[in-house]
Motif scaffolding. Sequence first.
Motif, mmCIF file in Angstrom:
data_model
loop_
_atom_site.group_PDB
_atom_site.id
_atom_site.type_symbol
_atom_site.label_atom_id
_atom_site.label_comp_id
_atom_site.label_asym_id
_atom_site.label_seq_id
_atom_site.Cartn_x
_atom_site.Cartn_y
_atom_site.Cartn_z
ATOM 1 N N UNK A 1 0.845 -1.190 0.000
ATOM 2 C CA UNK A 1 0.000 0.000 0.000
ATOM 3 C C UNK A 1 0.885 1.246 0.000
ATOM 4 N N UNK A 2 0.409 2.306 -0.650
ATOM 5 C CA UNK A 2 1.093 3.600 -0.630
ATOM 6 C C UNK A 2 0.060 4.658 -0.259
ATOM 7 N N UNK A 3 0.444 5.523 0.655
ATOM 8 C CA UNK A 3 -0.414 6.642 1.064
ATOM 9 C C UNK A 3 0.426 7.910 0.975
ATOM 10 N N UNK A 4 -0.064 8.888 0.225
ATOM 11 C CA UNK A 4 0.591 10.194 0.154
ATOM 12 C C UNK A 4 -0.396 11.202 0.733
ATOM 13 N N UNK A 5 -0.070 11.709 1.928
ATOM 14 C CA UNK A 5 -0.967 12.672 2.556
ATOM 15 C C UNK A 5 -0.737 14.048 1.942
ATOM 16 N N UNK B 1 -3.408 4.611 10.703
ATOM 17 C CA UNK B 1 -3.491 3.708 9.548
ATOM 18 C C UNK B 1 -2.953 2.327 9.921
ATOM 19 N N UNK B 2 -1.789 2.291 10.559
ATOM 20 C CA UNK B 2 -1.188 1.004 10.947
ATOM 21 C C UNK B 2 -2.114 0.238 11.885
ATOM 22 N N UNK C 1 -5.347 0.498 12.263
ATOM 23 C CA UNK C 1 -6.559 0.065 11.565
ATOM 24 C C UNK C 1 -6.276 -1.121 10.636
ATOM 25 N N UNK C 2 -5.182 -1.065 9.899
ATOM 26 C CA UNK C 2 -4.849 -2.168 8.989
ATOM 27 C C UNK C 2 -4.557 -3.457 9.744
ATOM 28 N N UNK C 3 -3.911 -3.356 10.903
ATOM 29 C CA UNK C 3 -3.632 -4.565 11.676
ATOM 30 C C UNK C 3 -4.895 -5.121 12.332
ATOM 31 N N UNK C 4 -5.965 -4.338 12.317
ATOM 32 C CA UNK C 4 -7.258 -4.806 12.804
ATOM 33 C C UNK C 4 -8.220 -5.083 11.652
ATOM 34 N N UNK D 1 -8.952 1.947 2.432
ATOM 35 C CA UNK D 1 -9.861 3.096 2.272
ATOM 36 C C UNK D 1 -10.431 3.535 3.620
ATOM 37 N N UNK D 2 -10.913 2.577 4.411
ATOM 38 C CA UNK D 2 -11.488 2.905 5.713
ATOM 39 C C UNK D 2 -10.417 3.374 6.696
ATOM 40 N N UNK D 3 -9.240 2.750 6.647
ATOM 41 C CA UNK D 3 -8.148 3.117 7.551
ATOM 42 C C UNK D 3 -7.700 4.559 7.313
ATOM 43 N N UNK D 4 -7.513 4.943 6.051
ATOM 44 C CA UNK D 4 -7.060 6.301 5.735
ATOM 45 C C UNK D 4 -8.168 7.310 6.032
#
Length: 108
Positions: A24-28, A68-69, A71-74, A79-82
């Motif tokens: 995954x890549x996220x650019x804020x 984000x971390x 949420x993803x580990x849960x 999309x929901x995590x970000x």
Amino acid sequence: EPAGEGQVFIKITGRHLHAITGNHVIITLGEQGAFCVEKDGTEFMIPSVPATNIVDTIGAGDSHAGTVIACLTNDMTLRDAVSYANKVAAKVVCVQGMSLTKDQLPEM
């Protein structure tokens, strides 16, 4: 969402990071939200959440990444995590310091 050349640069950068990492890549992008690329290459923008009374921006990026971390580990989707991380970061900038109490956390 960024316009013109900025939008092109962000997408190229996101695609390049995805190609290198396969992750995954996220650019804020602050008030413009966040550009995301999922592991499968799906791209999307998540809108920002307006901060009503900015007090202190220290910790906004760290709180976003940590959220984000967590949420993803849960097992939340990217999309929901970000989307939730954007809410948390918007709350963090409205308080002095870089942490929120349990009562200050936004609804999921």
